[in-house]
Write a protein that holds these residues in place. Structure first.
Motif, short mmCIF file in Angstrom:
data_model
loop_
_atom_site.label_atom_id
_atom_site.label_comp_id
_atom_site.label_asym_id
_atom_site.label_seq_id
_atom_site.Cartn_x
_atom_site.Cartn_y
_atom_site.Cartn_z
N VAL A 141 0.84 -1.20 0.09
CA VAL A 141 -0.03 0.14 0.01
C VAL A 141 1.16 1.12 0.05
CG1 VAL A 141 -1.76 1.29 1.28
CG2 VAL A 141 -2.01 -1.04 1.28
N PHE A 142 0.67 2.17 -1.23
CA PHE A 142 1.21 3.34 -0.83
C PHE A 142 0.25 4.36 -0.94
CE2 PHE A 142 4.46 0.70 -3.01
CZ PHE A 142 5.57 1.02 -2.23
N ALA A 143 0.43 5.67 -0.52
CA ALA A 143 -0.58 6.65 -0.47
C ALA A 143 -0.24 8.13 -1.16
CB ALA A 143 -0.95 6.96 1.26
N TYR A 144 -1.07 8.66 -1.51
CA TYR A 144 -0.91 10.16 -1.96
C TYR A 144 -1.19 11.01 -0.76
CZ TYR A 144 -1.76 8.51 -6.91
OH TYR A 144 -1.66 7.64 -8.17
N GLY A 145 -0.63 12.12 -0.82
CA GLY A 145 -0.88 13.17 0.36
C GLY A 145 -1.72 14.03 -0.44
N ALA A 146 -2.41 14.85 0.32
CA ALA A 146 -3.26 15.80 -0.23
C ALA A 146 -2.49 16.91 -0.87
CB ALA A 146 -4.25 16.41 0.72
N ILE A 147 -3.05 17.70 -1.84
CA ILE A 147 -2.33 19.04 -2.12
C ILE A 147 -2.62 20.13 -1.21
CG2 ILE A 147 -2.43 20.70 -4.08
CD1 ILE A 147 -3.16 18.36 -6.06
N THR A 148 -3.78 20.09 -0.78
CA THR A 148 -4.20 21.11 -0.01
C THR A 148 -4.86 20.66 1.27
OG1 THR A 148 -6.61 21.40 -0.74
CG2 THR A 148 -4.90 22.65 -2.07
N LYS A 149 -4.72 21.58 2.37
CA LYS A 149 -5.17 21.01 3.57
C LYS A 149 -6.65 20.72 3.72
CE LYS A 149 -1.63 23.08 6.19
NZ LYS A 149 -1.17 23.96 7.32
N GLY A 150 -7.00 19.75 4.16
CA GLY A 150 -8.59 19.18 4.30
C GLY A 150 -9.13 18.99 2.67
N GLU A 151 -8.24 19.22 1.93
CA GLU A 151 -8.83 18.92 0.32
C GLU A 151 -9.66 20.26 0.01
OE1 GLU A 151 -9.99 15.63 -1.80
OE2 GLU A 151 -8.20 14.38 -1.19
N LEU A 152 -9.26 21.45 0.70
CA LEU A 152 -10.25 22.49 0.50
C LEU A 152 -10.07 23.35 -0.19
CD1 LEU A 152 -10.91 22.98 4.54
CD2 LEU A 152 -12.40 22.15 3.07
N GLY A 153 -8.68 22.89 -0.91
CA GLY A 153 -8.32 24.00 -2.16
C GLY A 153 -7.70 25.40 -1.95
N GLU A 154 -7.43 25.40 -0.48
CA GLU A 154 -6.84 26.85 -0.23
C GLU A 154 -5.35 26.90 0.11
OE1 GLU A 154 -9.80 27.84 2.77
OE2 GLU A 154 -11.65 27.83 1.23
N GLU A 155 -5.26 25.93 1.36
CA GLU A 155 -3.66 26.29 1.69
C GLU A 155 -3.24 24.94 1.61
OE1 GLU A 155 -1.90 26.83 6.30
OE2 GLU A 155 -4.06 26.89 5.93
N LEU A 156 -1.86 25.19 1.03
CA LEU A 156 -0.92 24.09 0.66
C LEU A 156 -0.69 22.95 1.84
CD1 LEU A 156 1.49 25.03 -2.31
CD2 LEU A 156 -0.87 24.26 -2.55
N THR A 157 -0.65 21.73 1.55
CA THR A 157 -0.02 21.03 2.81
C THR A 157 1.43 21.22 3.04
OG1 THR A 157 0.15 19.15 1.06
CG2 THR A 157 -1.86 19.28 2.53
N ASP A 158 2.12 20.46 3.87
CA ASP A 158 3.53 20.45 3.84
C ASP A 158 3.82 19.71 3.06
OD1 ASP A 158 6.03 20.18 4.71
OD2 ASP A 158 5.96 20.64 6.80
N MET A 159 4.09 19.65 1.94
CA MET A 159 4.12 18.68 1.08
C MET A 159 5.65 18.10 1.06
SD MET A 159 2.72 20.77 -2.17
CE MET A 159 3.01 19.68 -3.68
N HIS A 160 6.63 18.77 1.71
CA HIS A 160 7.93 18.12 2.03
C HIS A 160 8.02 17.01 3.36
CE1 HIS A 160 12.37 18.42 2.37
NE2 HIS A 160 12.23 18.15 3.76
N ALA A 161 7.26 17.40 4.03
CA ALA A 161 7.03 16.49 5.17
C ALA A 161 6.18 15.46 4.83
CB ALA A 161 6.04 17.22 6.45
N LEU A 162 5.25 15.52 3.81
CA LEU A 162 4.55 14.25 3.18
C LEU A 162 5.51 13.46 2.49
CD1 LEU A 162 1.36 16.18 2.10
CD2 LEU A 162 1.33 14.19 3.89
N LYS A 163 6.40 14.13 1.67
CA LYS A 163 7.40 13.24 0.88
C LYS A 163 8.24 12.39 1.92
CE LYS A 163 11.32 13.04 -2.05
NZ LYS A 163 11.99 13.75 -3.22
N GLU A 164 8.69 13.03 2.98
CA GLU A 164 9.38 12.17 4.13
C GLU A 164 8.43 11.32 4.52
OE1 GLU A 164 10.88 15.12 7.00
OE2 GLU A 164 12.69 15.41 5.91
N ALA A 165 7.23 11.33 4.72
CA ALA A 165 6.30 10.27 5.07
C ALA A 165 6.02 9.08 4.22
CB ALA A 165 5.04 10.67 5.79
N GLY A 166 6.59 9.25 2.78
CA GLY A 166 6.57 8.13 2.07
C GLY A 166 5.69 8.53 0.85
N VAL A 167 4.79 9.53 0.78
CA VAL A 167 3.82 9.56 -0.34
C VAL A 167 4.44 9.54 -1.69
CG1 VAL A 167 2.37 10.98 1.19
CG2 VAL A 167 3.83 12.21 -0.55
#
Ligand SMILES: NC(=O)N[C@@H](CC(=O)O)C(=O)O
Ligand SMILES: [Zn+2]
Length: 424
Positions: free
Chosen positions: A120-146
């Motif tokens: 199982v691999f996962a995608y991380g969201a682009i925006t917080k809550g998928e609300l389309g506004e604030e970007l997620t911490d994409m660097h941290a998501l990459k570190e978590a293995g998305v």
């Protein structure tokens, strides 16, 4: 001691011919592939003339965990995957909470280790809550293995948000995976906008709701250098945009679902929400465009968009029921029957769209059979014919318009990282 598969056939990747080979697996790797391998000291499985292919990879799966475990869990979704011949799935972040933090990704990965039945691999969201506004911490998501970023389930409405997301993703070297949908055009539509929606008096979703976003994001990918992957492409003009982008050397890839390759809005009568999906089933012209693009390489891979919902949810009126079909458990035989047996594409080509191509595009393990590669393997009985029967599904979801269809070419054994995860 290894696990020896004897008497099976492999597909020669160059010629597409079937060749007799024994395959020896040791631990989680393919140890040896040869015409015959001495069985002494190994556990043997007689493959009896069936076809040995790489374990399937589905890059668009809704495992519904956390938050919607009544629709699916990691245990049931990955069991469904193994039954369908899949060794690897990539799950979508439109859960509750959304997979928009390192902690949530870690939670999914930990759960998959505990209860999963495939990789199982996962995608991380682009925006917080998928609300389309604030970007997620994409660097941290990459570190978590998305393996990429997506707000699947909804489109990112603001072009400037998408631009910033692509700039980040390009820097991180991970793809932006789009659910292409302009909400101002899609409105409250529940099926494709056209002759059929007008006849049924149902609100429509025009093809432009998809193609406008695909065009926009291709231009942003050109500008930012990001790798853009288009989810569940379904519209003929969107397909044409991808073809054009590829011809221009823009880094874009795309997936198509079995249902958009086989079904159209003409089959919808508006009474059964098991025919309701997003993007909607479109016209014959769109369907043919998707099929041709799959054949000429414009579309890189097949993904099921396995989207389980309960019987009660799908029993609602067409306008209010949720969008989505299940697909993991029968995608291969369905397409083998309708595309390979009918002569529209070769078996080797279909297998590539389930294996090598998704592995390559997303940098996932498996996807090819070679000594030293991961022992991710599916064995297919191309002559076995069964009816698609939702009552037999391992998935909690039963929502499919393909129910009752008789199809051929079922997986009979799935091995992931050297472990048998499904045996018919
Ligand atoms: N495809 C669907 O119709 N539904 C998906 C969302 C999605 O993939 O867009 C879901 O989460 O149910
Ligand atoms: Zn989507």
């Amino acid at each position: 001691m290894g696990l020896l598969l004897t008497g099976g056939y492999l597909l020669d990747q160059r010629t597409g011919e079937k060749v007799r080979r024994d395959v020896l697996l040791e631990d989680d790797r393919i140890q040896r592939i040869a015409e015959t391998i001495d069985p002494v000291g190994h556990e043997c499985i007689a493959v009896n003339g069936h076809l040995i292919v790489p374990g399937f990879i589905d890059v668009h799966v809704h495992l519904r965990t956390p938050g919607f475990e009544y629709k699916e869990t990691i245990a049931t979704g990955t069991k469904a995957a193994a039954r369908g011949g899949y060794s690897t799935v990539v799950c979508m972040p439109n859960t509750r909470p959304v997979l928009d933090s390192k902690e949530m990704i870690q939670f999914v990965y930990d759960s998959a280790v505990k209860e999963g039945n495939c990789r199982v691999f996962a995608y991380g969201a682009i925006t917080k809550g998928e609300l389309g506004e604030e970007l997620t911490d994409m660097h941290a998501l990459k570190e978590a293995g998305v393996v990429g970023f997506t707000d699947d389930g909804v489109g990112v409405q603001e072009a400037a948000v998408m631009r910033r997301a692509m700039e980040q993703a390009a820097e991180l070297g991970l793809p932006i995976v789009i659910h292409a949908e302009d909400e101002s055009l899609a409105g409250n539509g529940c099926m494709n906008e056209g002759e059929v929606s007008r006849r049924l008096g149902l609100p429509g979703i025009p093809g432009t709701a998809e193609s406008v976003h695909v065009a926009r994001d291709i231009l942003l990918a050109k500008q930012t250098g990001a790798h853009l992957h288009v989810c569940h492409i379904s519209d003929a003009d969107a397909v044409e945009m991808v073809r054009f982008a590829k011809s221009q050397g823009i880094r874009v890839t795309a997936e198509v679902t079995p249902h958009h390759l086989l079904l159209t809005d003409e089959q919808i009568d508006g009474t059964d929400a098991n025919w309701k999906v997003n993007p909607p089933l479109r016209t014959e012209r769109d369907r043919i465009a998707c099929l041709e693009a799959l054949l000429d390489g414009t579309i890189d891979m097949i993904a099921t968009d396995h989207a389980p919902h309960t019987k009660e949810e799908k029993a609602k009126p067409f306008q209010t029921a949720p969008f989505g079909f299940v697909g993991l458990e029968f995608a291969f035989p369905l397409l083998y029957t309708h595309l390979v047996e009918t002569g529209k594409m070769s078996l080797a080509q279909l297998v590539e769209k389930f294996t090598t191509s998704p592995a390559k595009v997303f940098g996932l393990p498996g996807g090819t059979l070679a000594e030293g590669n991961p022992a991710d393997i599916t064995i297919l009985d191309l002559s076995q014919e069964n009816v698609i029967d939702p009552n037999t599904f391992a998935s909690k979801g039963r929502n499919t318009p393909f129910k009752g269809m008789k199809v051929k070419g079922w997986p009979i054994l799935t091995i992931t990282a050297g472990t048998i995860t499904y045996r018919a």
